[in-house]
Design a protein around this motif. Structure first.
Motif, PDB file in Angstrom:
ATOM      1  N   TYR A  98       0.830  -1.204   0.000  1.00 31.60           N
ATOM      2  CA  TYR A  98       0.000   0.000   0.000  1.00 31.60           C
ATOM      3  C   TYR A  98       0.866   1.256   0.000  1.00 31.60           C
ATOM      4  O   TYR A  98       2.018   1.252   0.460  1.00 31.60           O
ATOM      5  CB  TYR A  98      -0.992   0.018   1.159  1.00 31.60           C
ATOM      6  N   ALA A  99       0.296   2.318  -0.529  1.00 31.55           N
ATOM      7  CA  ALA A  99       0.896   3.651  -0.491  1.00 31.55           C
ATOM      8  C   ALA A  99       0.080   4.501   0.467  1.00 31.55           C
ATOM      9  O   ALA A  99      -1.138   4.336   0.591  1.00 31.55           O
ATOM     10  CB  ALA A  99       0.906   4.274  -1.887  1.00 31.55           C
ATOM     11  N   SER A 100       0.746   5.439   1.143  1.00 33.08           N
ATOM     12  CA  SER A 100       0.067   6.233   2.163  1.00 33.08           C
ATOM     13  C   SER A 100       0.580   7.666   2.171  1.00 33.08           C
ATOM     14  O   SER A 100       1.667   7.968   1.673  1.00 33.08           O
ATOM     15  CB  SER A 100       0.272   5.604   3.545  1.00 33.08           C
ATOM     16  N   ARG A 101      -0.240   8.525   2.777  1.00 33.70           N
ATOM     17  CA  ARG A 101       0.177   9.887   3.077  1.00 33.70           C
ATOM     18  C   ARG A 101      -0.433  10.272   4.421  1.00 33.70           C
ATOM     19  O   ARG A 101      -1.637  10.122   4.631  1.00 33.70           O
ATOM     20  CB  ARG A 101      -0.292  10.874   2.008  1.00 33.70           C
ATOM     21  N   VAL A 102       0.417  10.785   5.326  1.00 29.92           N
ATOM     22  CA  VAL A 102      -0.037  11.117   6.674  1.00 29.92           C
ATOM     23  C   VAL A 102       0.363  12.547   6.990  1.00 29.92           C
ATOM     24  O   VAL A 102       1.556  12.884   6.972  1.00 29.92           O
ATOM     25  CB  VAL A 102       0.575  10.168   7.726  1.00 29.92           C
ATOM     26  N   ASP A 103      -0.605  13.397   7.287  1.00 25.33           N
ATOM     27  CA  ASP A 103      -0.321  14.775   7.683  1.00 25.33           C
ATOM     28  C   ASP A 103       0.103  14.823   9.143  1.00 25.33           C
ATOM     29  O   ASP A 103      -0.482  14.149   9.999  1.00 25.33           O
ATOM     30  CB  ASP A 103      -1.559  15.651   7.494  1.00 25.33           C
ATOM     31  N   GLU A 104       1.085  15.668   9.439  1.00 27.37           N
ATOM     32  CA  GLU A 104       1.641  15.735  10.784  1.00 27.37           C
ATOM     33  C   GLU A 104       0.615  16.225  11.800  1.00 27.37           C
ATOM     34  O   GLU A 104       0.677  15.881  12.972  1.00 27.37           O
ATOM     35  CB  GLU A 104       2.866  16.637  10.793  1.00 27.37           C
ATOM     36  N   GLY A 105      -0.332  17.007  11.387  1.00 23.95           N
ATOM     37  CA  GLY A 105      -1.326  17.533  12.309  1.00 23.95           C
ATOM     38  C   GLY A 105      -2.237  16.492  12.919  1.00 23.95           C
ATOM     39  O   GLY A 105      -2.964  16.786  13.869  1.00 23.95           O
ATOM     40  N   LEU A 106      -2.226  15.262  12.421  1.00 21.09           N
ATOM     41  CA  LEU A 106      -3.054  14.210  13.012  1.00 21.09           C
ATOM     42  C   LEU A 106      -2.534  13.780  14.374  1.00 21.09           C
ATOM     43  O   LEU A 106      -3.275  13.208  15.174  1.00 21.09           O
ATOM     44  CB  LEU A 106      -3.117  12.990  12.081  1.00 21.09           C
ATOM     45  N   GLY A 107      -1.265  14.018  14.647  1.00 24.44           N
ATOM     46  CA  GLY A 107      -0.705  13.735  15.957  1.00 24.44           C
ATOM     47  C   GLY A 107      -0.900  12.297  16.401  1.00 24.44           C
ATOM     48  O   GLY A 107      -0.638  11.350  15.656  1.00 24.44           O
ATOM     49  N   SER A 108      -1.385  12.117  17.645  1.00 20.50           N
ATOM     50  CA  SER A 108      -1.520  10.783  18.223  1.00 20.50           C
ATOM     51  C   SER A 108      -2.489   9.902  17.454  1.00 20.50           C
ATOM     52  O   SER A 108      -2.377   8.674  17.490  1.00 20.50           O
ATOM     53  CB  SER A 108      -1.978  10.894  19.685  1.00 20.50           C
ATOM     54  N   ARG A 109      -3.435  10.509  16.741  1.00 21.20           N
ATOM     55  CA  ARG A 109      -4.386   9.701  15.966  1.00 21.20           C
ATOM     56  C   ARG A 109      -3.661   8.914  14.884  1.00 21.20           C
ATOM     57  O   ARG A 109      -4.101   7.828  14.498  1.00 21.20           O
ATOM     58  CB  ARG A 109      -5.456  10.606  15.328  1.00 21.20           C
ATOM     59  N   ALA A 110      -2.542   9.429  14.388  1.00 19.18           N
ATOM     60  CA  ALA A 110      -1.726   8.692  13.429  1.00 19.18           C
ATOM     61  C   ALA A 110      -0.721   7.796  14.131  1.00 19.18           C
ATOM     62  O   ALA A 110      -0.485   6.658  13.714  1.00 19.18           O
ATOM     63  CB  ALA A 110      -1.006   9.664  12.498  1.00 19.18           C
ATOM     64  N   GLU A 111      -0.130   8.273  15.215  1.00 25.41           N
ATOM     65  CA  GLU A 111       0.952   7.548  15.872  1.00 25.41           C
ATOM     66  C   GLU A 111       0.479   6.299  16.596  1.00 25.41           C
ATOM     67  O   GLU A 111       1.264   5.367  16.812  1.00 25.41           O
ATOM     68  CB  GLU A 111       1.656   8.485  16.849  1.00 25.41           C
ATOM     69  N   LEU A 112      -0.796   6.232  16.982  1.00 28.47           N
ATOM     70  CA  LEU A 112      -1.320   5.075  17.709  1.00 28.47           C
ATOM     71  C   LEU A 112      -1.845   3.991  16.787  1.00 28.47           C
ATOM     72  O   LEU A 112      -2.403   2.997  17.242  1.00 28.47           O
ATOM     73  CB  LEU A 112      -2.433   5.516  18.665  1.00 28.47           C
ATOM     74  N   THR A 113      -1.669   4.148  15.480  1.00 27.22           N
ATOM     75  CA  THR A 113      -2.104   3.126  14.527  1.00 27.22           C
ATOM     76  C   THR A 113      -1.020   2.063  14.366  1.00 27.22           C
ATOM     77  O   THR A 113       0.086   2.187  14.881  1.00 27.22           O
ATOM     78  CB  THR A 113      -2.432   3.749  13.171  1.00 27.22           C
ATOM     79  N   GLU A 114      -1.340   1.034  13.622  1.00 30.29           N
ATOM     80  CA  GLU A 114      -0.443  -0.099  13.473  1.00 30.29           C
ATOM     81  C   GLU A 114       0.806   0.286  12.679  1.00 30.29           C
ATOM     82  O   GLU A 114       0.722   0.872  11.607  1.00 30.29           O
ATOM     83  CB  GLU A 114      -1.190  -1.244  12.753  1.00 30.29           C
ATOM     84  N   ASP A 115       1.985  -0.059  13.219  1.00 29.49           N
ATOM     85  CA  ASP A 115       3.271   0.092  12.519  1.00 29.49           C
ATOM     86  C   ASP A 115       3.519   1.509  12.027  1.00 29.49           C
ATOM     87  O   ASP A 115       3.983   1.715  10.897  1.00 29.49           O
ATOM     88  CB  ASP A 115       3.348  -0.889  11.340  1.00 29.49           C
ATOM     89  N   PHE A 116       3.239   2.502  12.863  1.00 29.90           N
ATOM     90  CA  PHE A 116       3.510   3.880  12.474  1.00 29.90           C
ATOM     91  C   PHE A 116       5.017   4.106  12.371  1.00 29.90           C
ATOM     92  O   PHE A 116       5.783   3.733  13.253  1.00 29.90           O
ATOM     93  CB  PHE A 116       2.920   4.844  13.500  1.00 29.90           C
ATOM     94  N   LEU A 117       5.451   4.714  11.268  1.00 26.75           N
ATOM     95  CA  LEU A 117       6.872   4.963  11.028  1.00 26.75           C
ATOM     96  C   LEU A 117       7.203   6.444  10.982  1.00 26.75           C
ATOM     97  O   LEU A 117       8.286   6.864  11.396  1.00 26.75           O
ATOM     98  CB  LEU A 117       7.311   4.291   9.717  1.00 26.75           C
TER      99      LEU A 117
END
Length: 306
Positions: A244-263
């Motif tokens: 899969y390809a992804s894009r994650v905005d930094e403003g999501l904060g913990s909502r992004a970091e608490l997901t599976e295999d966050f890099l």
């Protein structure tokens, strides 16, 4: 090691008089993993994971469940070999579940998911201190309501009673057809309000495409994923894969970091392939590549279920 886990679990679950009732039974699952973690922005690590799932069923509809796992972080369940400060083992869940044809209810220190874990869902090794109620509208559609506390993210304190209500989720899931399914949810967590959506389409019984999206409502921040996953074979040797390809905005904060295999934040790519290990039953090997902007990680290892 096995006797240690079994003894600890039995201590959690024995109830006076339960052993004399034929409708009560004890079941458990254990999975093990060892892996090499080669990451471009840190030293190489050799890690292991132990996950233990004990369950005491109490009649036809009730069960008491727990989850005991290595790791010292909400999103991590691996210990690092030769690192004395990393050797952690904690009970992360303890909850009662009632199931019926109408749905299910879970109360206590509950899982972060009701079924499959999505790439935009919270880590499968995490926990929520609260309640989940799922109502099956029919055989293809369901509504899920979750409320509780997510702010406590230290595994050593996972079994504490919730001190506040900071997590709420309302999800509707269903299927358009035998090949296409979807989920859409409203979420309140980590100090923000979010909409999460997911669409999956199986163009072949063993292969599917998936699209996932998280939108933060109070800020213009989001996370998007598109990928494929499935199973196949090369000369009758079965293989599983996902890309899969992804894009994650930094403003999501913990909502992004608490997901599976966050890099990390930014544009990313992930791919994994795995297959059966011929030397042992219920053992699999895997190779995974993750790239997010300038950070690269290669994971290789073995996992086994007992």
């Amino acid at each position: 090691m096995w006797r240690y886990f079994s003894g600890m679990c039995v201590a959690l679950f024995i109830s006076t008089g339960a052993s004399g009732q034929s409708s009560w039974s004890f079941n458990d699952k254990l999975d093990l993993q060892v892996r090499s973690d080669a990451r471009s922005d840190r030293d190489h690590r050799t890690q292991y994971r132990i996950r233990y799932y004990p369950q005491l069923t109490m009649g036809e509809n009730w069960s008491l469940n727990s989850f005991i796992v290595t790791g010292n972080d909400f999103s991590s369940s691996h210990n690092t070999l030769f690192d004395g400060s990393s050797q952690q083992l904690h009970v992360r869940r303890l909850y009662v579940r009632r199931t019926s044809s109408a749905g299910k209810t879970e109360i206590g220190i509950i899982p972060t998911y009701k079924g499959r874990v999505s790439s935009t869902g919270l880590s499968k090794d995490g926990w929520i201190e609260g309640i989940r109620h799922v109502v099956n509208l029919n055989s293809h559609h369901a509504v899920e309501l979750v409320a509780g506390q997510l702010d406590n993210q230290d595994p050593s304190d996972a079994l504490q009673l919730p001190a506040k209500l900071d997590y709420a989720e309302l999800e509707y899931s269903g299927r358009f057809s035998d090949k296409a399914g979807f989920e859409i949810s409203l979420e309140r967590m980590t100090g923000g309000n979010f909409v999460r959506s997911e669409y999956r389409y199986a163009w072949h019984p063993q292969h599917e495409i998936f699209i996932e999206w998280i939108q933060r409502l109070d800020q213009s921040r989001n996370k998007a994923i598109i990928g494929v996953a499935g199973e196949g074979a090369i000369r009758n040797y079965p293989l599983s894969y996902f890309v899969y390809a992804s894009r994650v905005d930094e403003g999501l904060g913990s909502r992004a970091e608490l997901t599976e295999d966050f890099l990390g934040y930014g544009h990313g790519f992930s791919g994994e392939i795995g297959g059966s290990a011929l030397f042992a039953e219920d053992a699999e090997w895997f190779i995974r590549l993750d790239v997010v902007d300038k950070v690269e990680r290669i994971l290789t290892g073995l996992k086994m279920k007992l």
